[in-house]
Each structure stands twice: as structure tokens, then as C-alpha cells.
Design a protein around this motif. Sequence first.
Motif, PDB file in Angstrom:
ATOM      1  N   VAL A 253       0.836  -1.203   0.000  1.00 35.65           N
ATOM      2  CA  VAL A 253       0.000   0.000   0.000  1.00 35.65           C
ATOM      3  C   VAL A 253       0.871   1.253   0.000  1.00 35.65           C
ATOM      4  CG1 VAL A 253      -1.747   1.261   1.305  1.00 35.65           C
ATOM      5  CG2 VAL A 253      -1.831  -1.236   1.182  1.00 35.65           C
ATOM      6  N   LYS A 254       1.880   1.266   0.863  1.00 31.22           N
ATOM      7  CA  LYS A 254       2.694   2.481   1.019  1.00 31.22           C
ATOM      8  C   LYS A 254       3.529   2.746  -0.221  1.00 31.22           C
ATOM      9  CE  LYS A 254       2.690   2.975   5.933  1.00 31.22           C
ATOM     10  NZ  LYS A 254       2.018   1.846   6.545  1.00 31.22           N
ATOM     11  N   LEU A 255       4.126   1.688  -0.802  1.00 27.49           N
ATOM     12  CA  LEU A 255       4.955   1.925  -1.989  1.00 27.49           C
ATOM     13  C   LEU A 255       4.105   2.220  -3.219  1.00 27.49           C
ATOM     14  CD1 LEU A 255       8.199  -0.209  -2.010  1.00 27.49           C
ATOM     15  CD2 LEU A 255       7.844   2.164  -1.426  1.00 27.49           C
ATOM     16  N   THR A 256       2.889   1.656  -3.271  1.00 27.09           N
ATOM     17  CA  THR A 256       1.997   1.992  -4.392  1.00 27.09           C
ATOM     18  C   THR A 256       1.724   3.496  -4.374  1.00 27.09           C
ATOM     19  OG1 THR A 256       0.961  -0.163  -4.249  1.00 27.09           O
ATOM     20  CG2 THR A 256      -0.281   1.513  -5.413  1.00 27.09           C
ATOM     21  N   LEU A 257       1.465   4.017  -3.184  1.00 29.07           N
ATOM     22  CA  LEU A 257       1.210   5.449  -3.024  1.00 29.07           C
ATOM     23  C   LEU A 257       2.428   6.256  -3.467  1.00 29.07           C
ATOM     24  CD1 LEU A 257      -0.932   7.386  -1.933  1.00 29.07           C
ATOM     25  CD2 LEU A 257       0.148   7.225   0.295  1.00 29.07           C
ATOM     26  N   ALA A 258       3.618   5.784  -3.052  1.00 29.02           N
ATOM     27  CA  ALA A 258       4.855   6.498  -3.368  1.00 29.02           C
ATOM     28  C   ALA A 258       5.074   6.553  -4.883  1.00 29.02           C
ATOM     29  CB  ALA A 258       6.038   5.812  -2.685  1.00 29.02           C
ATOM     30  N   PHE A 259       4.998   5.393  -5.570  1.00 28.89           N
ATOM     31  CA  PHE A 259       5.246   5.369  -7.023  1.00 28.89           C
ATOM     32  C   PHE A 259       4.126   6.095  -7.786  1.00 28.89           C
ATOM     33  CE2 PHE A 259       7.771   1.374  -5.984  1.00 28.89           C
ATOM     34  CZ  PHE A 259       8.976   2.058  -5.999  1.00 28.89           C
ATOM     35  N   SER A 260       2.889   5.961  -7.285  1.00 27.91           N
ATOM     36  CA  SER A 260       1.773   6.659  -7.940  1.00 27.91           C
ATOM     37  C   SER A 260       2.026   8.159  -7.926  1.00 27.91           C
ATOM     38  CB  SER A 260       0.461   6.375  -7.216  1.00 27.91           C
ATOM     39  OG  SER A 260       0.181   5.022  -7.283  1.00 27.91           O
ATOM     40  N   ASN A 261       2.490   8.688  -6.771  1.00 31.05           N
ATOM     41  CA  ASN A 261       2.768  10.123  -6.674  1.00 31.05           C
ATOM     42  C   ASN A 261       3.791  10.549  -7.713  1.00 31.05           C
ATOM     43  OD1 ASN A 261       1.049  10.738  -4.619  1.00 31.05           O
ATOM     44  ND2 ASN A 261       2.579  10.506  -2.991  1.00 31.05           N
ATOM     45  N   LEU A 262       4.868   9.734  -7.868  1.00 30.68           N
ATOM     46  CA  LEU A 262       5.932  10.097  -8.815  1.00 30.68           C
ATOM     47  C   LEU A 262       5.395  10.133 -10.250  1.00 30.68           C
ATOM     48  CD1 LEU A 262       9.038   8.076  -7.506  1.00 30.68           C
ATOM     49  CD2 LEU A 262       8.566  10.515  -7.268  1.00 30.68           C
ATOM     50  N   VAL A 263       4.628   9.066 -10.614  1.00 33.17           N
ATOM     51  CA  VAL A 263       4.127   8.998 -11.989  1.00 33.17           C
ATOM     52  C   VAL A 263       3.069  10.081 -12.211  1.00 33.17           C
ATOM     53  CG1 VAL A 263       3.063   7.509 -13.729  1.00 33.17           C
ATOM     54  CG2 VAL A 263       4.624   6.514 -12.047  1.00 33.17           C
ATOM     55  N   GLU A 264       2.240  10.302 -11.193  1.00 34.89           N
ATOM     56  CA  GLU A 264       1.194  11.321 -11.316  1.00 34.89           C
ATOM     57  C   GLU A 264       1.819  12.702 -11.512  1.00 34.89           C
ATOM     58  OE1 GLU A 264      -1.778  10.969  -8.258  1.00 34.89           O
ATOM     59  OE2 GLU A 264      -2.693  12.860  -8.928  1.00 34.89           O
ATOM     60  N   ASN A 265       2.885  12.989 -10.741  1.00 28.43           N
ATOM     61  CA  ASN A 265       3.582  14.278 -10.919  1.00 28.43           C
ATOM     62  C   ASN A 265       4.172  14.381 -12.313  1.00 28.43           C
ATOM     63  OD1 ASN A 265       3.068  15.276  -8.426  1.00 28.43           O
ATOM     64  ND2 ASN A 265       5.081  14.818  -7.549  1.00 28.43           N
ATOM     65  N   ALA A 266       4.750  13.271 -12.790  1.00 29.72           N
ATOM     66  CA  ALA A 266       5.380  13.274 -14.118  1.00 29.72           C
ATOM     67  C   ALA A 266       4.336  13.596 -15.194  1.00 29.72           C
ATOM     68  CB  ALA A 266       6.036  11.927 -14.389  1.00 29.72           C
ATOM     69  N   ILE A 267       3.103  13.132 -14.961  1.00 27.01           N
ATOM     70  CA  ILE A 267       2.030  13.443 -15.930  1.00 27.01           C
ATOM     71  C   ILE A 267       1.555  14.885 -15.732  1.00 27.01           C
ATOM     72  CG2 ILE A 267      -0.302  12.841 -16.702  1.00 27.01           C
ATOM     73  CD1 ILE A 267       0.297   9.960 -15.611  1.00 27.01           C
ATOM     74  N   LYS A 268       1.360  15.235 -14.443  1.00 22.86           N
ATOM     75  CA  LYS A 268       0.791  16.553 -14.121  1.00 22.86           C
ATOM     76  C   LYS A 268       1.677  17.696 -14.606  1.00 22.86           C
ATOM     77  CE  LYS A 268       0.173  16.787  -9.689  1.00 22.86           C
ATOM     78  NZ  LYS A 268      -0.211  16.777  -8.266  1.00 22.86           N
ATOM     79  N   TYR A 269       2.984  17.561 -14.350  1.00 22.80           N
ATOM     80  CA  TYR A 269       3.898  18.656 -14.690  1.00 22.80           C
ATOM     81  C   TYR A 269       4.557  18.423 -16.052  1.00 22.80           C
ATOM     82  CZ  TYR A 269       3.029  19.668  -9.816  1.00 22.80           C
ATOM     83  OH  TYR A 269       2.395  19.949  -8.636  1.00 22.80           O
TER      84      TYR A 269
ATOM     85  N   HIS B  60      21.311  -8.004  -7.228  1.00 18.77           N
ATOM     86  CA  HIS B  60      21.093  -9.020  -6.201  1.00 18.77           C
ATOM     87  C   HIS B  60      20.603  -8.445  -4.875  1.00 18.77           C
ATOM     88  CE1 HIS B  60      25.027  -7.411  -5.514  1.00 18.77           C
ATOM     89  NE2 HIS B  60      25.040  -7.954  -4.313  1.00 18.77           N
ATOM     90  N   LYS B  61      20.746  -7.104  -4.710  1.00 19.16           N
ATOM     91  CA  LYS B  61      20.398  -6.505  -3.418  1.00 19.16           C
ATOM     92  C   LYS B  61      19.200  -5.550  -3.471  1.00 19.16           C
ATOM     93  CE  LYS B  61      23.479  -5.360   0.126  1.00 19.16           C
ATOM     94  NZ  LYS B  61      24.647  -4.567   0.553  1.00 19.16           N
ATOM     95  N   TYR B  62      19.137  -4.788  -4.567  1.00 18.51           N
ATOM     96  CA  TYR B  62      18.120  -3.724  -4.639  1.00 18.51           C
ATOM     97  C   TYR B  62      17.276  -3.832  -5.909  1.00 18.51           C
ATOM     98  CZ  TYR B  62      21.321  -1.480  -1.314  1.00 18.51           C
ATOM     99  OH  TYR B  62      22.114  -1.202  -0.250  1.00 18.51           O
ATOM    100  N   PHE B  63      16.115  -3.174  -5.883  1.00 22.69           N
ATOM    101  CA  PHE B  63      15.450  -2.919  -7.165  1.00 22.69           C
ATOM    102  C   PHE B  63      15.384  -1.402  -7.381  1.00 22.69           C
ATOM    103  CE2 PHE B  63      11.117  -1.490  -6.165  1.00 22.69           C
ATOM    104  CZ  PHE B  63      10.916  -1.959  -4.872  1.00 22.69           C
ATOM    105  N   TYR B  64      15.391  -1.020  -8.654  1.00 23.59           N
ATOM    106  CA  TYR B  64      15.501   0.388  -9.017  1.00 23.59           C
ATOM    107  C   TYR B  64      14.311   0.791  -9.875  1.00 23.59           C
ATOM    108  CZ  TYR B  64      20.313  -0.739  -7.793  1.00 23.59           C
ATOM    109  OH  TYR B  64      21.423  -1.183  -7.146  1.00 23.59           O
ATOM    110  N   VAL B  65      13.680   1.918  -9.506  1.00 29.26           N
ATOM    111  CA  VAL B  65      12.583   2.434 -10.320  1.00 29.26           C
ATOM    112  C   VAL B  65      12.986   3.834 -10.776  1.00 29.26           C
ATOM    113  CG1 VAL B  65      10.166   3.165 -10.327  1.00 29.26           C
ATOM    114  CG2 VAL B  65      10.825   1.074  -9.118  1.00 29.26           C
ATOM    115  N   LYS B  66      12.859   4.050 -12.084  1.00 26.74           N
ATOM    116  CA  LYS B  66      13.209   5.371 -12.623  1.00 26.74           C
ATOM    117  C   LYS B  66      11.953   5.952 -13.270  1.00 26.74           C
ATOM    118  CE  LYS B  66      16.473   6.095 -15.966  1.00 26.74           C
ATOM    119  NZ  LYS B  66      17.848   5.938 -16.462  1.00 26.74           N
ATOM    120  N   VAL B  67      11.588   7.177 -12.897  1.00 24.06           N
ATOM    121  CA  VAL B  67      10.438   7.832 -13.514  1.00 24.06           C
ATOM    122  C   VAL B  67      10.956   9.095 -14.196  1.00 24.06           C
ATOM    123  CG1 VAL B  67       8.149   8.858 -13.120  1.00 24.06           C
ATOM    124  CG2 VAL B  67       8.916   6.958 -11.693  1.00 24.06           C
ATOM    125  N   ALA B  68      10.999   9.063 -15.527  1.00 22.86           N
ATOM    126  CA  ALA B  68      11.535  10.210 -16.279  1.00 22.86           C
ATOM    127  C   ALA B  68      10.403  10.833 -17.086  1.00 22.86           C
ATOM    128  CB  ALA B  68      12.646   9.734 -17.195  1.00 22.86           C
TER     129      ALA B  68
END
Length: 490
Positions: A379-395, A410-418
Amino acid sequence: MYIQSGELVIISRGDFHFSINSKFLKSLRFCIILLLLVVSTVPCAAAYRGIIKAYESRAVSLRTADIQNQCTILSNQLNSYNYLSDTSSEVINASLTQLTNIYNGRVMIVDKELRVIKDTYGLDEGKTIVSEDVIRCMKGSSTNYYDKANRYIEVTSPITTGETEEISGVMLASVSTDTIEDSLKILSTKGSAILGIVLILMLGISLFIADRIVKPLRRITESIADVSEGYDDEVLHVNTFTETKQLSDAFNKMLGRLKQLDQSREEFVSNVSHELRTPLTSMKVLADSLLAQDDVPIELYQEFMGDIAKEIDRENDIIADLLSLVKMDKTAKDLNIKSVNINELMELILKRLKPIAEKKNVEVVLESFRPVTAEIDEVKLTLAFSNLVENAIKYNQEEGWVHVSLNADHKYFYVKVADSGIGIPEQDQQHVFERFYRVDKSHSREMGGTGLGLAITRNAIIMHRGSIKVYSSEGEGTTFTVRIPLTYVA
Ligand code: ADP
């Protein structure tokens, strides 16, 4: 005599009565005093006892050897005067009396039949003596015995006769150890006096040392109490010891952090009030202008009511965001960690936001480099990524694009929103994660922004022990990169 010193009350009427309250007994001062007293006086007392014991045993063994010598000499003389057959020899009797007088003792001569033929006390002459020491001596070995309780040393020495040196009698001498006891008494009196002086001296020294050690602590406590009453610009400077310096430095640091927290709390409250009041003010203005006019046309009513409804939505958004933020502020133990397929999660987020993107003609693309499963609070990370993508659309601009990519090692996952949007000016980039911070307030408001989205995003990522970075150039676009551990470590 009546002395009262702090917590210690000593009342003296013949003997001492100590009334010490338990607070003092538990104090560091008391522990230091006690420790120093024990450490200094116990070895002194042990040394004192050791000296007394050593002196006593040395004096007794010297006295014993001395008498043994005298007895051996006399035994030889007894032999040459044939004293066992005839006790009338004046020379021997004089020597026996002299020995008795010098050592304040008693000498008995016992013959082969264990009969006392001479007693310098004249009490037991003619009597038979059956003593273990005498019998053992008769067999050839001299004996000695120290009776501490009755204060005497008893020595036996064999008397030999003839050329064959056959044992024909025993000389039994018992001498008083009163002189040794007297010396011991003097020694012990002097020793006790020295011990007493050491104790008094050490008491003074330990009081002084304890005071010196405790004083800085007391100063720190007083300063902390002062600070608790209201911290203005108070800082601690107790540099007496390295430890107290460290303590005051740590305290000053904590104080700084408290001030910071207090300041940010005040700022937050004033920001919240301001943000909540803005839609209310708009509503009030709209309602007042409707009320001020008579015969308002229905169209104007509808338009104003529509605006009021928008402001109510906005107020709702702010409250919802505030609630999310408060939830994110809680500790990590509130996370509901589960193993989640991140590819599916990202697809779902983009699917939900597609209608907004389509409205703005913004193309949204997801690029997954590999399947990723991670332990997260969905729930918390969905909110976090949604905010990033929503801002990317909004602005963004019309016909713009948003590229979301997902990768992992092997240790992390990476999400990039450009995005190809309006970008964030350099001086604003470090502030965009702050609560209520907006680069362009009116533009953000137009977009329905509350200024809380990125603060919520960052909190959610930090709760997952992750990190978020922003790269942007004005007019060209913005990229947010997020890194989150695959396995959650509490
Ligand atoms: P808001 O609710 O105003 O969007 P956020 O906390 O999400 O609040 O973002 C803070 C500010 O950062 C926004 O007001 C906006 O000015 C700026 N911002 C955030 N994301 C982007 C982006 N992708 N492109 C340009 N500006 C952005």
C-alpha cells in the motif's frame, strides 16, 4: 555534639548513632567514598595484622631458641656436677635460680624415673611427672611448646651422663611471655593509632575526590533542569572530564535536534492551518458574493456552487494527504511487509493513471528489465510510485512522455520515472521533498496538488530503507530514481 552535613546526620551522645537516608546511600558520592576508604584501609589493616603476627612469631621463636640454648648449657653442667644424684650443688642451684629470675619462669629437673628432683618453685619436688613432652625428651628429642592463652613457653632438654651420653633425666623449663605480650600491646596501640589517622586522612581525601567527581555531574543535572524549564539559547559546557565533555556535547546535540524538531513542528502546524484555510477562504468568498446579490441568476449559482464543490474536494485531498503523511511518520513497525511482484505492481499503477495521462495526451511507457519480487509494504509503496508517476504526468507538456523503468540487482530494485515535462529549477530541487513545498504554487494548485505528495513518497521509501534522488533541468524534464532493498531489514 550534633553535626549535620547534607544528607548525613551524626548525633553523638556517648556512642554514635548514624541516621543516613537511602538517597545518600545510593549516591555516586557515597560509593566513591566507600570504595576509596575500603581500597586504602583494608590493605593497611591487613599489613598491620601481618606485622603483629610476624613480630609475635619471631619474638616467640627467638625466646624459645634462647631458653633452649640456656637449657642445653645447664644440662651439660648438670652432667659434670652429677646433679641427678646430688642436688646440693650450689653452683648449679645458683644457675637455675638465675635462669628462673631472668626469664620469670620455673625450672624442673626430672630423673629417669620421672621424679621431680628439683623445682625452682619448690612445689613439686618428689612428685612424679607424667608429661608427653618429658617422655618424648627422655627418648632423645628436645621439645618446645607455646601456650598463647596462658602466656608461657615450655621447653624440655635431655640431661645426659657419662661418656656414652645416655639420657638420664630431663630439664623442663617454662617461661612467661609477658614481655612479648607487653611489646605486642604497645605495637598494636601504635598500629591502631596510625590506622585511625590513615582512616581519617582517607575520609578527608575521599570526600574531596568524591566531591570533585560528582560536582560536574551535578552541574550537568542543574543545567538540564534549567533547560527543561525552557530552552532559550542554553548550552552545556562541563569540560572537567573527557566523559562530562562528551556528555555535554551529546546533550547539546540533542538540544539542537529538539529545537529543530520544535521549529519544524511549528512550521508544519502553521503550514497545515494555512493550507486548510485557503479552500475555506475561497468558499467563503464565493458564498458571500452569492449572498450579497439579489436575484442571482441560476447559471451563476450553478457556477459558484461548482467552484465551492471543487474547493471542498481540494480540502478533502489535503486532509487525505495529511493523514497519509501522519501514517508514514509512524515507526517502521507499522509496515505490513509482504513479498510482492514489483512488475505487476508497476503495471497496475500505470493502468490506474492512464486516464489522467490520456487527458493530457501524455504517453506513458513501462520498461521492465527483469522480473522483480521484493519484500515491501504494498500500500505504502503503491502510493509512493503513484505520486511520482502522477507528478510526471501533471507537470508535463501536451504530447509529452513519461518513461518508467524497473530494474534490479542481487540486493536492490531500481525504479526510474523520467518525464519530458516543465522540469524543476536547480534551487528548488533540494526542497521538493519538504512538506507543502511547491515550485509554482498557483500552477500546482491548478493541478490539484497539495505539496505533500513528494514528502509522502520520500517517507515511504525511507521506511523501506531505500533512497530517492531527483535530476532535472528546467524546460527539459525531470527524472526521479528510487532504490529499495529486495529484502526488508527491520
Ligand atoms: P504537489 O502536490 O504540489 O504536486 P509534490 O510534493 O508532489 O506536491 O511536489 C512538490 C513540487 O515539486 C510540486 O509542486 C512541483 O512544483 C514539483 N514537482 C514534483 N514533481 C515534478 C515533476 N515531475 N516535474 C516538475 N516539477 C515537479
